[in-house]
Design a protein around this motif. Structure first.
Motif, PDB file in Angstrom:
ATOM      1  N   ALA B  57       0.961  -1.108  -0.148  1.00 43.86           N
ATOM      2  CA  ALA B  57       0.096  -0.032  -0.327  1.00 43.86           C
ATOM      3  C   ALA B  57       1.140   1.566   0.046  1.00 43.86           C
ATOM      4  CB  ALA B  57      -0.978   0.176   1.242  1.00 43.86           C
ATOM      5  N   HIS B  58       2.194   1.225   0.621  1.00 40.46           N
ATOM      6  CA  HIS B  58       3.004   2.300   0.658  1.00 40.46           C
ATOM      7  C   HIS B  58       3.319   2.704  -1.000  1.00 40.46           C
ATOM      8  CE1 HIS B  58       6.011   4.161   3.178  1.00 40.46           C
ATOM      9  NE2 HIS B  58       5.327   5.358   2.758  1.00 40.46           N
ATOM     10  N   ALA B  59       3.552   1.225  -1.743  1.00 39.24           N
ATOM     11  CA  ALA B  59       4.265   1.827  -2.198  1.00 39.24           C
ATOM     12  C   ALA B  59       2.685   1.858  -3.986  1.00 39.24           C
ATOM     13  CB  ALA B  59       5.287   0.394  -2.640  1.00 39.24           C
ATOM     14  N   ALA B  60       1.953   2.107  -3.161  1.00 42.84           N
ATOM     15  CA  ALA B  60       1.154   2.246  -4.474  1.00 42.84           C
ATOM     16  C   ALA B  60       0.659   3.653  -4.091  1.00 42.84           C
ATOM     17  CB  ALA B  60      -0.369   1.115  -4.209  1.00 42.84           C
ATOM     18  N   ALA B  61       1.208   3.855  -2.771  1.00 43.14           N
ATOM     19  CA  ALA B  61       0.290   5.416  -2.393  1.00 43.14           C
ATOM     20  C   ALA B  61       1.874   6.239  -2.973  1.00 43.14           C
ATOM     21  CB  ALA B  61       0.526   5.818  -0.801  1.00 43.14           C
ATOM     22  N   ALA B  62       3.090   6.004  -3.090  1.00 43.95           N
ATOM     23  CA  ALA B  62       4.006   6.428  -4.458  1.00 43.95           C
ATOM     24  C   ALA B  62       3.686   6.798  -5.691  1.00 43.95           C
ATOM     25  CB  ALA B  62       5.256   5.519  -3.473  1.00 43.95           C
ATOM     26  N   LEU B  64       0.786   6.310  -6.957  1.00 44.22           N
ATOM     27  CA  LEU B  64      -0.497   7.254  -7.511  1.00 44.22           C
ATOM     28  C   LEU B  64       0.303   8.135  -7.326  1.00 44.22           C
ATOM     29  CD1 LEU B  64      -3.084   5.907  -5.243  1.00 44.22           C
ATOM     30  CD2 LEU B  64      -3.301   5.592  -7.935  1.00 44.22           C
ATOM     31  N   LEU B  65       1.296   9.164  -6.668  1.00 43.50           N
ATOM     32  CA  LEU B  65       1.495  10.872  -6.617  1.00 43.50           C
ATOM     33  C   LEU B  65       1.970  10.948  -7.219  1.00 43.50           C
ATOM     34  CD1 LEU B  65       2.056  10.473  -2.342  1.00 43.50           C
ATOM     35  CD2 LEU B  65       0.020  11.443  -3.991  1.00 43.50           C
ATOM     36  N   LEU B  66       3.240   9.478  -7.573  1.00 48.84           N
ATOM     37  CA  LEU B  66       4.229   9.864  -8.993  1.00 48.84           C
ATOM     38  C   LEU B  66       3.628  10.378 -10.350  1.00 48.84           C
ATOM     39  CD1 LEU B  66       6.945   7.799  -7.510  1.00 48.84           C
ATOM     40  CD2 LEU B  66       7.122  10.390  -8.007  1.00 48.84           C
ATOM     41  N   SER B  67       2.036   9.628 -10.735  1.00 50.07           N
ATOM     42  CA  SER B  67       1.116   9.249 -11.779  1.00 50.07           C
ATOM     43  C   SER B  67       1.253  10.689 -11.828  1.00 50.07           C
ATOM     44  CB  SER B  67       0.373   8.606 -11.785  1.00 50.07           C
ATOM     45  OG  SER B  67       0.536   7.335 -10.829  1.00 50.07           O
ATOM     46  N   ALA B  68       0.992  11.446 -12.981  1.00 51.43           N
ATOM     47  CA  ALA B  68       0.323  12.379 -14.097  1.00 51.43           C
ATOM     48  C   ALA B  68      -1.052  12.126 -14.361  1.00 51.43           C
ATOM     49  CB  ALA B  68       0.812  11.692 -15.707  1.00 51.43           C
ATOM     50  N   LYS B  69      -1.766  10.668 -14.805  1.00 49.74           N
ATOM     51  CA  LYS B  69      -3.008  10.817 -14.741  1.00 49.74           C
ATOM     52  C   LYS B  69      -3.375   9.259 -14.149  1.00 49.74           C
ATOM     53  CE  LYS B  69      -6.507  11.948 -18.684  1.00 49.74           C
ATOM     54  NZ  LYS B  69      -7.447  12.356 -17.160  1.00 49.74           N
ATOM     55  N   PRO B  70      -3.876   9.366 -13.020  1.00 54.81           N
ATOM     56  CA  PRO B  70      -4.072   8.424 -12.434  1.00 54.81           C
ATOM     57  C   PRO B  70      -5.208   8.130 -12.369  1.00 54.81           C
ATOM     58  CG  PRO B  70      -3.493   9.932 -10.273  1.00 54.81           C
ATOM     59  CD  PRO B  70      -2.860  10.388 -11.582  1.00 54.81           C
ATOM     60  N   VAL B  71      -5.789   7.124 -12.493  1.00 50.53           N
ATOM     61  CA  VAL B  71      -7.717   6.904 -12.309  1.00 50.53           C
ATOM     62  C   VAL B  71      -7.643   5.494 -11.121  1.00 50.53           C
ATOM     63  CG1 VAL B  71      -9.775   5.816 -13.481  1.00 50.53           C
ATOM     64  CG2 VAL B  71      -7.785   7.699 -14.678  1.00 50.53           C
ATOM     65  N   ILE B  72      -8.951   5.628 -10.448  1.00 56.80           N
ATOM     66  CA  ILE B  72      -9.711   4.505  -9.610  1.00 56.80           C
ATOM     67  C   ILE B  72     -10.753   4.275 -10.699  1.00 56.80           C
ATOM     68  CG2 ILE B  72     -10.777   3.340  -7.735  1.00 56.80           C
ATOM     69  CD1 ILE B  72      -9.561   6.291  -6.319  1.00 56.80           C
ATOM     70  N   MET B 212       1.481  11.406   2.380  1.00 55.81           N
ATOM     71  CA  MET B 212       3.106  11.695   1.731  1.00 55.81           C
ATOM     72  C   MET B 212       3.272  12.842   0.548  1.00 55.81           C
ATOM     73  SD  MET B 212       3.184   7.353   1.654  1.00 55.81           S
ATOM     74  CE  MET B 212       4.518   7.188  -0.122  1.00 55.81           C
ATOM     75  N   THR B 213       1.824  13.551   0.540  1.00 55.09           N
ATOM     76  CA  THR B 213       2.463  15.061  -0.806  1.00 55.09           C
ATOM     77  C   THR B 213       3.177  15.678   0.263  1.00 55.09           C
ATOM     78  OG1 THR B 213       0.174  15.539   0.694  1.00 55.09           O
ATOM     79  CG2 THR B 213      -0.511  14.947  -0.855  1.00 55.09           C
ATOM     80  N   GLN B 214       3.956  15.080   1.487  1.00 57.81           N
ATOM     81  CA  GLN B 214       4.813  16.284   1.760  1.00 57.81           C
ATOM     82  C   GLN B 214       6.102  15.656   1.451  1.00 57.81           C
ATOM     83  OE1 GLN B 214       4.367  15.800   5.668  1.00 57.81           O
ATOM     84  NE2 GLN B 214       2.027  17.260   5.609  1.00 57.81           N
ATOM     85  N   GLY B 218      12.195  12.655  -5.122  1.00 56.66           N
ATOM     86  CA  GLY B 218      13.239  11.501  -4.812  1.00 56.66           C
ATOM     87  C   GLY B 218      12.874  10.320  -3.675  1.00 56.66           C
ATOM     88  N   SER B 219      12.115  11.054  -2.921  1.00 58.57           N
ATOM     89  CA  SER B 219      11.807  10.218  -1.927  1.00 58.57           C
ATOM     90  C   SER B 219      10.500   9.227  -2.191  1.00 58.57           C
ATOM     91  CB  SER B 219      11.298  10.811  -0.651  1.00 58.57           C
ATOM     92  OG  SER B 219      12.410  11.616  -0.393  1.00 58.57           O
ATOM     93  N   LEU B 220       9.826  10.139  -2.754  1.00 60.01           N
ATOM     94  CA  LEU B 220       8.143   8.753  -3.729  1.00 60.01           C
ATOM     95  C   LEU B 220       9.322   7.910  -4.603  1.00 60.01           C
ATOM     96  CD1 LEU B 220       5.822  11.478  -4.804  1.00 60.01           C
ATOM     97  CD2 LEU B 220       5.955   9.963  -2.736  1.00 60.01           C
ATOM     98  N   ARG B 221       9.953   8.091  -5.089  1.00 59.01           N
ATOM     99  CA  ARG B 221      10.400   7.133  -6.356  1.00 59.01           C
ATOM    100  C   ARG B 221      11.258   5.974  -5.291  1.00 59.01           C
ATOM    101  NH1 ARG B 221       9.293   7.986 -11.105  1.00 59.01           N
ATOM    102  NH2 ARG B 221       9.121  10.193 -11.974  1.00 59.01           N
ATOM    103  N   ALA B 222      12.043   6.574  -4.247  1.00 59.36           N
ATOM    104  CA  ALA B 222      12.958   5.370  -3.484  1.00 59.36           C
ATOM    105  C   ALA B 222      11.490   4.374  -2.600  1.00 59.36           C
ATOM    106  CB  ALA B 222      13.238   6.398  -1.984  1.00 59.36           C
TER     107      ALA B 222
END
Lengths: 250, 250
Positions: B57-62, B64-72, B212-214, B218-222
């Motif tokens: 879930a942590h990786a999934a959140a990263a 989603l936040l790194l995506s330009a156009k995420p959809v659920i 994680m919006t904070q 680089g941290s999200l990519r990690a």
């Protein structure tokens, strides 16, 4: 509708039978969810009758043939999936047939009884006015027929709830369960638990009972006496864990 | 209706939510069976979010936040179980919401879209006339919105079918699945699979995304780079096999 070449053909076909039973008024909405749970456990089991399950079915056939008054408890899912095999088993083993529902409804009872009669059942209990109450449980399934489950010495409960399975055993009846979850309360409360899909178990039980009517009482007692339910359940659990953890389906 | 002291309270409460969604016209009969399958796998998982699932879930959140156009991608079961959490996640991660059904029906689409709007969704795709077809699959779920799933770089698919999951990945999209069966085709086709119950995952994902919006990019990519889906799935399978074979529930 589903092409027989589909990799999940058998599973999808059974699912359509359930959906058909739902539309016909035999299956409750909760019965559809219960079927899904069974599907998942069956998937783990490998969707086949294991040697362990066959051994339990053999013991169950012996128990039914040794009983003075065996009764099969029939619910909507069982009727939707294998009404004909259930009637054949009742004939082969001299069992009574009784409709008994968790989500009780007299219309559903009548629809289910009609399905069994159309497959040749001479008498179906559970729709008449001889209702009695099984002691020791608040389960909606405690409402039984005085001439059927209440008077039975052995009850076959495919697709049972744990509360009533325990009450049936506490009432001194021999309980034969069919349950795909070897860790369920029903599986543990029963004297003989067949960890297998009813679709595969019911025709097998009918066949075993037909063949075993030739056994003498001593042979039937030997089959039954050799069966240990706790060992059988532990073996089923191990098979499922091995299939799943070993990536059998991966 | 169900007393909170019942040993299966949470499971029965969720089952009632599904039955309610069925009566409201959001959930298909087949969705009830699918829920049952999920229940059985969740039971094996221990009905809790494992560390393994939390890591996914942590990786999934990263992601989603790194995506330009995420959809659920939202179906009837998801809406019946967690419409509010789904809308909150969409807000927290800047995701689009699209109704997409296996058992397609424009009335069901509209009922589901209405459920999301009542929980505050500004826009819900999948009920308009901008239908497009996802290539590479015959799944009924190939009908997507041109502005939504077809244009997305990342698609979150809770409760997906394997055929479309593979087609989404083949179309170059990052696929995040929520699937209680770690051996399913969906679980294996996705880039990130959270083996957990949507009821627990959706609020967790919303919370992670808010926090994680904070993070800087680089941290999200990690976080995302440290995640291995095959390892994560194998761990989930082992947990379930251990719970089951070890008689955890026995």
């Amino acid at each position: 509708m589903i092409p027989p070449t589909h990799p999940r053909y058998e599973s999808l076909r059974i699912r359509e039978m359930l959906a058909g039973g739902f539309e016909a008024g035999a299956v409750a909405a909760e019965g559809l969810m219960a079927h899904g749970r069974g599907e998942a456990f069956d998937y783990m089991l490998g969707e086949e009758s294991t040697i362990t399950a066959q051994r339990a079915a053999h013991a169950a056939a012996a128990a039914l043939l040794l009983s003075a008054k065996p009764v099969i408890s029939v619910n909507g899912n069982l009727a939707a999936l294998c009404a004909a095999d259930t009637v054949q088993l009742a004939e082969a083993a001299g069992c009574g047939l009784e409709v008994n529902l968790f989500y009780d409804d007299i219309r559903r009872r009548r629809v289910i009884a009609g399905m069994l009669r159309r497959k040749g059942a001479a008498e179906v209990l559970g729709t008449e006015e001889d209702r009695a109450t099984l002691p020791g449980t608040d389960s909606p399934r405690r409402l039984v027929s005085a001439r059927g489950i209440l008077a039975a010495d052995t009850v076959l409960v495919p697709l049972e709830d744990g509360d009533r399975a325990e009450a049936l055993a506490a009432a001194g009846k021999r309980v034969i369960a069919i349950d795909l979850n070897p860790a369920s309360r029903t599986a543990r409360a029963a004297h003989i638990t067949i960890v297998d899909n009813v679709v595969r178990v019911m025709p097998r039980l009918a066949q075993y009972c037909s063949q075993m009517t030739q056994y003498d009482e001593g042979s039937l007692r030997a089959v039954l006496g050799a069966f240990r339910n706790d060992t059988n359940l532990a073996e089923s659990s191990r098979t499922m864990a091995r299939n799943f953890g070993g990536g059998r389906h991966a």
